[in-house]
Design a protein around this motif. Sequence first.
Motif, PDB file in Angstrom:
ATOM      1  N   ARG A   1     109.331 -23.762  24.382  1.00  0.00           N
ATOM      2  CA  ARG A   1     109.145 -23.640  22.618  1.00  0.00           C
ATOM      3  C   ARG A   1     111.342 -23.706  22.541  1.00  0.00           C
ATOM      4  NH1 ARG A   1     108.959 -21.007  18.318  1.00  0.00           N
ATOM      5  NH2 ARG A   1     108.003 -21.877  16.395  1.00  0.00           N
ATOM      6  N   SER A   2     111.393 -23.802  23.592  1.00  0.00           N
ATOM      7  CA  SER A   2     112.622 -24.610  23.401  1.00  0.00           C
ATOM      8  C   SER A   2     113.796 -24.592  22.398  1.00  0.00           C
ATOM      9  CB  SER A   2     113.819 -24.971  24.527  1.00  0.00           C
ATOM     10  OG  SER A   2     113.432 -26.470  24.748  1.00  0.00           O
ATOM     11  N   GLU A   3     114.698 -24.529  21.989  1.00  0.00           N
ATOM     12  CA  GLU A   3     115.536 -25.108  20.875  1.00  0.00           C
ATOM     13  C   GLU A   3     115.467 -26.902  20.832  1.00  0.00           C
ATOM     14  OE1 GLU A   3     116.821 -24.553  18.031  1.00  0.00           O
ATOM     15  OE2 GLU A   3     115.593 -22.013  18.471  1.00  0.00           O
ATOM     16  N   ALA A   4     115.352 -27.362  22.117  1.00  0.00           N
ATOM     17  CA  ALA A   4     115.414 -28.095  22.422  1.00  0.00           C
ATOM     18  C   ALA A   4     114.151 -29.389  22.036  1.00  0.00           C
ATOM     19  CB  ALA A   4     115.568 -29.243  24.070  1.00  0.00           C
ATOM     20  N   SER A   5     112.802 -28.760  22.227  1.00  0.00           N
ATOM     21  CA  SER A   5     111.832 -29.437  21.973  1.00  0.00           C
ATOM     22  C   SER A   5     111.502 -29.096  20.478  1.00  0.00           C
ATOM     23  CB  SER A   5     110.920 -27.768  22.495  1.00  0.00           C
ATOM     24  OG  SER A   5     111.359 -27.944  24.227  1.00  0.00           O
ATOM     25  N   LEU A   6     111.942 -27.928  20.093  1.00  0.00           N
ATOM     26  CA  LEU A   6     111.710 -27.866  18.138  1.00  0.00           C
ATOM     27  C   LEU A   6     112.421 -29.277  17.580  1.00  0.00           C
ATOM     28  CD1 LEU A   6     111.766 -23.745  18.247  1.00  0.00           C
ATOM     29  CD2 LEU A   6     109.816 -25.249  18.337  1.00  0.00           C
ATOM     30  N   ALA A   7     113.129 -29.754  18.234  1.00  0.00           N
ATOM     31  CA  ALA A   7     114.422 -31.050  17.649  1.00  0.00           C
ATOM     32  C   ALA A   7     113.232 -32.081  17.756  1.00  0.00           C
ATOM     33  CB  ALA A   7     115.402 -30.234  18.496  1.00  0.00           C
ATOM     34  N   LEU A   8     112.094 -31.923  19.053  1.00  0.00           N
ATOM     35  CA  LEU A   8     111.805 -33.300  19.335  1.00  0.00           C
ATOM     36  C   LEU A   8     110.774 -32.983  18.444  1.00  0.00           C
ATOM     37  CD1 LEU A   8     111.076 -36.032  21.329  1.00  0.00           C
ATOM     38  CD2 LEU A   8     109.779 -33.792  22.952  1.00  0.00           C
ATOM     39  N   ALA A   9     109.708 -32.642  18.344  1.00  0.00           N
ATOM     40  CA  ALA A   9     108.734 -31.979  17.660  1.00  0.00           C
ATOM     41  C   ALA A   9     109.111 -32.011  16.546  1.00  0.00           C
ATOM     42  CB  ALA A   9     108.559 -30.257  17.721  1.00  0.00           C
ATOM     43  N   ARG A  10     110.977 -32.797  16.005  1.00  0.00           N
ATOM     44  CA  ARG A  10     110.582 -32.146  14.445  1.00  0.00           C
ATOM     45  C   ARG A  10     111.368 -34.033  14.197  1.00  0.00           C
ATOM     46  NH1 ARG A  10     116.296 -29.503  11.871  1.00  0.00           N
ATOM     47  NH2 ARG A  10     115.993 -30.892  10.117  1.00  0.00           N
ATOM     48  N   GLU A  11     111.827 -34.937  15.167  1.00  0.00           N
ATOM     49  CA  GLU A  11     111.900 -35.689  15.297  1.00  0.00           C
ATOM     50  C   GLU A  11     110.962 -36.994  15.348  1.00  0.00           C
ATOM     51  OE1 GLU A  11     113.889 -39.259  18.796  1.00  0.00           O
ATOM     52  OE2 GLU A  11     114.139 -36.595  19.641  1.00  0.00           O
TER      53      GLU A  11
END
Length: 754
Positions: free
Chosen positions: A398-408
Amino acid sequence: MMKNKWMGMVLATAVVVPCFAEPDAPYKDASLPVEQRVEDLLGRMTLEEKVAQMRIFHANKGIKSGKQGELVMSKDVVARLEYGIAGIKNPGEPDSPEQAAKLTNELQEYIIGKSRLDIPAMFVCEAYNGVDAHGSTRFMRPMNMAATWNVDLVNRIWTVTGREARLRGFHMCHSPESDIMRDPRFGRMSEAFSEDSWLTTEMVVAAVKGVQGGYDGTGVNSTHIGAVAKHFAGYGQVQGGRNFASIQISERDLIDQVFPPFKGAVQRAHAFGIMASHGDLNGVASHANPWLLTEVLRKQWGFKGYVVSDSNDIARLHDFMKVAESHEAAVEMALKAGMDVDLYSDLAYVHLTKMAKADPSLIPFIDRSVSNVLRTKFKLGLFENPYTSVGDTKMEVRSEASLALAREADLESAILLENKKNTLPLDAAKIKKVALLGPLLYTDTQDMFEQVTGDAVEYVSAKGFALTDGKRGRPALMPRDEKKIASLVEKAKAADVAVLFLGGDEYTSKEAFFSGAYGDRDLIDPVGPQDELVQRVKALGKPVVVVLKHRRTLSINVISDQADAILDCWDLSELGDLAVAEILFGKVSPSGKLPVTVPRSIGQFPFEYSQKEINYKKGYLFQKDGPLYPFGHGLSYGRFTYSKPKLSGKEMAKDGTLTVSVDVSNAGKIEAKEVVQLYVKDLIGSVTRPDKELKGFEKIELKPGETKAVAFTITPDMLMFTGLEMKPVLEAGDYEVMVGTSSADVQKAAFRLK
């Protein structure tokens, strides 16, 4: 971790840990071929140890973290691990990622230490929208993923899912769902990707390759996990849309439409596992179908992984399917058909040891299944890398990169169904007050909208009413409450724009469990007073925007008629309403396309776009022809124009190819993404043929005024089908190529196959 270090571990019973493994045994040599290691280890195993490698039980039997974070196991679990185990489902599921990593490490250490031959276990999870465990990144559902029509994006989502799973200590996931889904009465609809065989296949291949460590699959032995494609086969088309019901599909449709996603998972993505279907298949129980599990899956497709039962389904060959006289008979049927692993049951493969001692002819079948399990464990690198790094888990899950991918992904999956008079995007500079209303409004929705618009817009928000009483097993609809409806209308009256959050929730569409829980529906209209709410708010004369959230296709005739704009969101990630706000206020243009057809009513069933052409000869009395929204439909803030498609030739050889190209331009004022779709139609066939079939797609991004050329290659395999003699055929004749923005909005070209 060092073997047999038990400090901090609490067991519900005393355990003696033997150690008889030879440190230099060939099966422990990672430099040897996997098949040689499997053969060596299998030859050292007792019958009891072999049968143990054919069973998986759930961690709810008594595996948890204690008050000090230590591993706690019940006497039942300890007994189950006496001779080892193929795997355990969901250990550490309710724990934080780092605590789960600690627990699975200790559990694995115990299992290896207990094993006479140091055989590790596989820990298994579910992964519909990310790892189904506390603290993992919650992505959108597979139906949303297909709505992106972006294979690379879906691959990246599942790559993160596989990494997060391995970091928690998991090694396999009972995902992805690989059935085509054509009946929205079925409560599990959103677990699958689409109604279309081609789109589903591309998504399944991307998902399996991602979760197993990227397109080259190199990460599966250390950083990622194995995938189990399910439910083999045809499970999305249970009769009546009811879970556990029978499945009746013609053999031709089975081969041409249902099989391709599974075949892609096996041959293109090299899935490690296959799960059989709860149902039968044209009268033959899937868990006892040697044609399906052995002839097709292994002999024709070359599958080398293991086949696992769905929950308790081997025993149900006797209890439920009524095709076996006893549990022992069910075991023999399943074993010989090709079922390798028994999931959960204490009534099926538990009998195998006794049965094989009485009938040694069963042992070769047992050896076959155990070899498939051991092969998987070797490929997963479990003998060399049985543990996970707790430190890495804490940093990466649940890293920032993973959350950014979820938003994308959320932004690319939302589908703009309607946009009358260009109601969207909303202009924050001109709108003073927005009402966020309706039963699908979340507690943090307003906060997310405020993140997007800041102080420029004032919000009033209210859920108003719930759709159901929230009971997990058999939820009941809530009675109509005039005061709550009137309160929402009053709040809309005081705003400049009303944004209504409507559709269905996790209780109106869900899995119907065996133990009396319901989740399927006989109607697909929105439940409760949602249509009434739209009509009453519309009567105020204010713009009405509907944000549609749901887990099954809904017949939204009233909403479609009354709403000025509809953003179809299905079931987005944990940050979904942030994407909704960005799209509504024009930060991003919507680019999702429907992965299913939206009917006007369930009475139009079947209604998938790729039906036989003859199905469209007549419509229904008192009903408009065609769907409410066609497969592939999705509007944009851009304005795309297509040139006439051009073919590289007018004829195609049976061993040749053709290229079809088209220029796509954005004549709008905003940068936007478009999904260019390729359909092919066989005009004359020896058997009745579909009206059209998706055979390619590409998602492109265009700036205002920009034009891009998109080309597709038509290959012979795209034109093949199962002919009169039930064999693959490639028939000469005339074909139609269609390229466009949806299945109903295309331009055509023609060629002849010589």
